[in-house]
Design a protein around this motif. Sequence first.
Motif, PDB file in Angstrom:
ATOM      1  N   TYR A   1      34.772 -60.092 -29.013  1.00  0.00           N
ATOM      2  CA  TYR A   1      35.816 -60.023 -27.994  1.00  0.00           C
ATOM      3  C   TYR A   1      36.914 -59.058 -28.440  1.00  0.00           C
ATOM      4  CZ  TYR A   1      33.865 -63.939 -25.372  1.00  0.00           C
ATOM      5  OH  TYR A   1      33.052 -64.748 -24.615  1.00  0.00           O
ATOM      6  N   ARG A   2      37.313 -58.175 -27.533  1.00  0.00           N
ATOM      7  CA  ARG A   2      38.424 -57.255 -27.767  1.00  0.00           C
ATOM      8  C   ARG A   2      39.448 -57.429 -26.642  1.00  0.00           C
ATOM      9  NH1 ARG A   2      37.043 -52.465 -30.651  1.00  0.00           N
ATOM     10  NH2 ARG A   2      35.374 -52.924 -32.127  1.00  0.00           N
ATOM     11  N   ALA A   3      40.724 -57.527 -26.996  1.00  0.00           N
ATOM     12  CA  ALA A   3      41.817 -57.547 -26.024  1.00  0.00           C
ATOM     13  C   ALA A   3      42.560 -56.228 -26.158  1.00  0.00           C
ATOM     14  CB  ALA A   3      42.748 -58.729 -26.273  1.00  0.00           C
ATOM     15  N   LEU A   4      42.459 -55.386 -25.137  1.00  0.00           N
ATOM     16  CA  LEU A   4      42.986 -54.022 -25.189  1.00  0.00           C
ATOM     17  C   LEU A   4      44.253 -53.937 -24.350  1.00  0.00           C
ATOM     18  CD1 LEU A   4      39.577 -52.151 -24.713  1.00  0.00           C
ATOM     19  CD2 LEU A   4      40.663 -52.897 -26.843  1.00  0.00           C
ATOM     20  N   LEU A   5      45.377 -53.660 -24.992  1.00  0.00           N
ATOM     21  CA  LEU A   5      46.656 -53.576 -24.294  1.00  0.00           C
ATOM     22  C   LEU A   5      46.797 -52.229 -23.610  1.00  0.00           C
ATOM     23  CD1 LEU A   5      48.861 -55.253 -27.004  1.00  0.00           C
ATOM     24  CD2 LEU A   5      48.540 -56.106 -24.690  1.00  0.00           C
ATOM     25  N   ILE A   6      47.233 -52.266 -22.349  1.00  0.00           N
ATOM     26  CA  ILE A   6      47.364 -51.047 -21.558  1.00  0.00           C
ATOM     27  C   ILE A   6      48.639 -51.115 -20.736  1.00  0.00           C
ATOM     28  CG2 ILE A   6      44.865 -50.729 -21.388  1.00  0.00           C
ATOM     29  CD1 ILE A   6      45.055 -51.866 -18.529  1.00  0.00           C
ATOM     30  N   ALA A   7      49.029 -49.966 -20.186  1.00  0.00           N
ATOM     31  CA  ALA A   7      50.121 -49.937 -19.210  1.00  0.00           C
ATOM     32  C   ALA A   7      49.614 -50.499 -17.880  1.00  0.00           C
ATOM     33  CB  ALA A   7      50.615 -48.510 -19.025  1.00  0.00           C
ATOM     34  N   PRO A   8      50.464 -51.181 -17.117  1.00  0.00           N
ATOM     35  CA  PRO A   8      49.992 -51.851 -15.901  1.00  0.00           C
ATOM     36  C   PRO A   8      49.300 -50.934 -14.900  1.00  0.00           C
ATOM     37  CG  PRO A   8      52.185 -52.629 -16.481  1.00  0.00           C
ATOM     38  CD  PRO A   8      51.880 -51.495 -17.402  1.00  0.00           C
ATOM     39  N   HIS A   9      49.725 -49.665 -14.813  1.00  0.00           N
ATOM     40  CA  HIS A   9      49.155 -48.782 -13.794  1.00  0.00           C
ATOM     41  C   HIS A   9      48.013 -47.924 -14.330  1.00  0.00           C
ATOM     42  CE1 HIS A   9      51.923 -46.124 -15.950  1.00  0.00           C
ATOM     43  NE2 HIS A   9      51.211 -45.114 -15.500  1.00  0.00           N
ATOM     44  N   ALA A  46      35.341 -56.720 -23.514  1.00  0.00           N
ATOM     45  CA  ALA A  46      36.660 -56.092 -23.630  1.00  0.00           C
ATOM     46  C   ALA A  46      37.539 -56.496 -22.451  1.00  0.00           C
ATOM     47  CB  ALA A  46      36.524 -54.571 -23.686  1.00  0.00           C
ATOM     48  N   LEU A  47      38.669 -57.123 -22.747  1.00  0.00           N
ATOM     49  CA  LEU A  47      39.639 -57.492 -21.719  1.00  0.00           C
ATOM     50  C   LEU A  47      40.734 -56.436 -21.677  1.00  0.00           C
ATOM     51  CD1 LEU A  47      38.589 -60.319 -23.155  1.00  0.00           C
ATOM     52  CD2 LEU A  47      40.286 -61.329 -21.635  1.00  0.00           C
ATOM     53  N   LEU A  48      40.954 -55.845 -20.510  1.00  0.00           N
ATOM     54  CA  LEU A  48      42.053 -54.903 -20.333  1.00  0.00           C
ATOM     55  C   LEU A  48      43.289 -55.715 -19.956  1.00  0.00           C
ATOM     56  CD1 LEU A  48      40.305 -51.973 -18.447  1.00  0.00           C
ATOM     57  CD2 LEU A  48      40.473 -52.417 -20.898  1.00  0.00           C
ATOM     58  N   VAL A  49      44.277 -55.721 -20.846  1.00  0.00           N
ATOM     59  CA  VAL A  49      45.444 -56.599 -20.689  1.00  0.00           C
ATOM     60  C   VAL A  49      46.686 -55.740 -20.477  1.00  0.00           C
ATOM     61  CG1 VAL A  49      46.796 -58.442 -21.725  1.00  0.00           C
ATOM     62  CG2 VAL A  49      44.352 -58.245 -22.267  1.00  0.00           C
ATOM     63  N   PRO A  50      47.237 -55.686 -19.253  1.00  0.00           N
ATOM     64  CA  PRO A  50      48.545 -55.038 -19.083  1.00  0.00           C
ATOM     65  C   PRO A  50      49.572 -55.699 -19.986  1.00  0.00           C
ATOM     66  CG  PRO A  50      47.517 -55.472 -16.942  1.00  0.00           C
ATOM     67  CD  PRO A  50      46.690 -56.171 -17.978  1.00  0.00           C
ATOM     68  N   HIS A  51      50.417 -54.885 -20.608  1.00  0.00           N
ATOM     69  CA  HIS A  51      51.317 -55.451 -21.621  1.00  0.00           C
ATOM     70  C   HIS A  51      52.224 -56.531 -21.060  1.00  0.00           C
ATOM     71  CE1 HIS A  51      54.735 -53.178 -20.014  1.00  0.00           C
ATOM     72  NE2 HIS A  51      53.961 -52.115 -19.979  1.00  0.00           N
TER      73      HIS A  51
END
Length: 563
Positions: free
Chosen positions: A220-228, A344-349
Amino acid sequence: MPFPSLPAPLQAALDERGYAEPTPVQAAVLEPETEGRDLLVSAQTGSGKTVAYGLAMAHLLMGEAGRLPPPGGPLALVVAPTRELALQVQSELAWLYAKAGGRVVTCVGGTDPIAERRALERGAHLVVGTPGRLRDHLERGNLRPQALRAVVLDEADEMLDLGFREELEAILETTPADRRTFLFSATVPAGIAAIARTYQKDALRIAAGDAGAQHGDIEYRALLIAPHEIERAVVNSLRFFEARSAMVFCRTRATVTRLHGNLAERGFAAVALSGELSQAERNRAMQSLRDGRARVCVATDVAARGIDLPDLGLVIHAELPNDPETLLHRSGRTGRAGRKGISALLVPHNRRRAAERLLQAARVQAAWGPAPSAEAIREKDDARILAQATELAGEEPVDGDLALARQLLAAQSPEALAAALMRTLRAPLPAPEDLAEISDRPPPRQHIQAERGDPGAAGSWFKMNLGRNGNADPRWVLPFLCRRGNVTRQEIGRIQVQERETRFEVAPWAADRFAAAAGRPGDPKDAHIRIMPSEAPLADTPRPRSARPPGPPRRPAARPYEK
């Protein structure tokens, strides 16, 4: 541990498929205490459940003869929640029972019921179908249940989630009372327990492995990204992990359609799966994934239920699931049958706290970090291309190749030819996206306080070269700043619109992130807008309307009565 004693045709089929030893769920259903009993089995998805119940009912169907009788009325009935899963179950049971002379028939929605009726009339040993279509064939007399010795409910919890309880009860009530009933389910909620109490006799409860433990074959990976930047992060994740095939999960059909179009435009071989597609379109999409013509499937949760794709090495959660069960179901599409996979979870900060709660509820440990950057992808590309070029150079030249190579070397330098080869190998690769730099440190305490309405310490001030002379207005300035600086509305404070510039306040914990994001080139149509640090405000200015605390609506001024 090798398989326990099985009928010779099934053992030969397993050997041919390379099954050296059973998985935990397969070993559990073959234990001596399961002989002659109903089973209520819970196991992780992808653990080999189809082969497990195929083996569990082998002696029941074949008896002492070690071979199935001529096909007639079905001996076993398997009920699955979706068409895709039913077709996959049919494929698995077909090879497992092929050497025993087994004939497996499917009855699923979206196909020709007349053709299914004729197939049933020709005789079958096992029938696999979806609840609605099986009930229809039973009520019409096309499916004769008198000879049934076993009934299997596969993914029983999903069938209840999809609203098939009435159909399941109708099917079970028409089958012989002396049948054996196998319930296979990832979880055992109250509804499944109630069905087991009503329709099973002295069922043996089996929990294969630790049902609450994290799947050992899924990373499992939690990947922090910008919301847009969700779509850009999907592109980079697909490029970085470079799985042979991948699934991207979205919540809505509209998001599936948009993301699928964007991926196809960027050069990915992608297909879409959603509820609005016809069965023929779904079948074509699945076939293109299985034969390798497509490598990415963008799907909603409902459309992807029960899908089992060979070599699926990557699952991307483009939008966070609503509950831990959905997270585990999505992730379970990979890491199947002993293969490794990545979820992989794309997680808005701004949704990190929600993602942490989701992972905790699912009892999953994830490695946190930023989404793959363009630089990291280019580094991986260089290594892959270099290895590919080295492999090509090591192949034996075909007749005429050396002569042509000498002509090229006479006209061009070796460096120029090598560079041309690199460009050729790089050309088919979709270009990576530039992403905002997001810290993987948890947000500070004052961030939580701000979300609860406590403004905390004074913020940092910035300005942009656009004011009333450019029609600057807080109603569009606020969303523009959030998009350009990778911040949320709660992290923007006061906004001062002046004649030739606009000054605004950014929360102290978000100031560095905002400055880094705003300093990079953004949308070309906004390139003329420059953002830079500013001194303290000239005067105290009311907050923009979106940031003011809610209050009673203003009543319009009274007007005199007019005829």
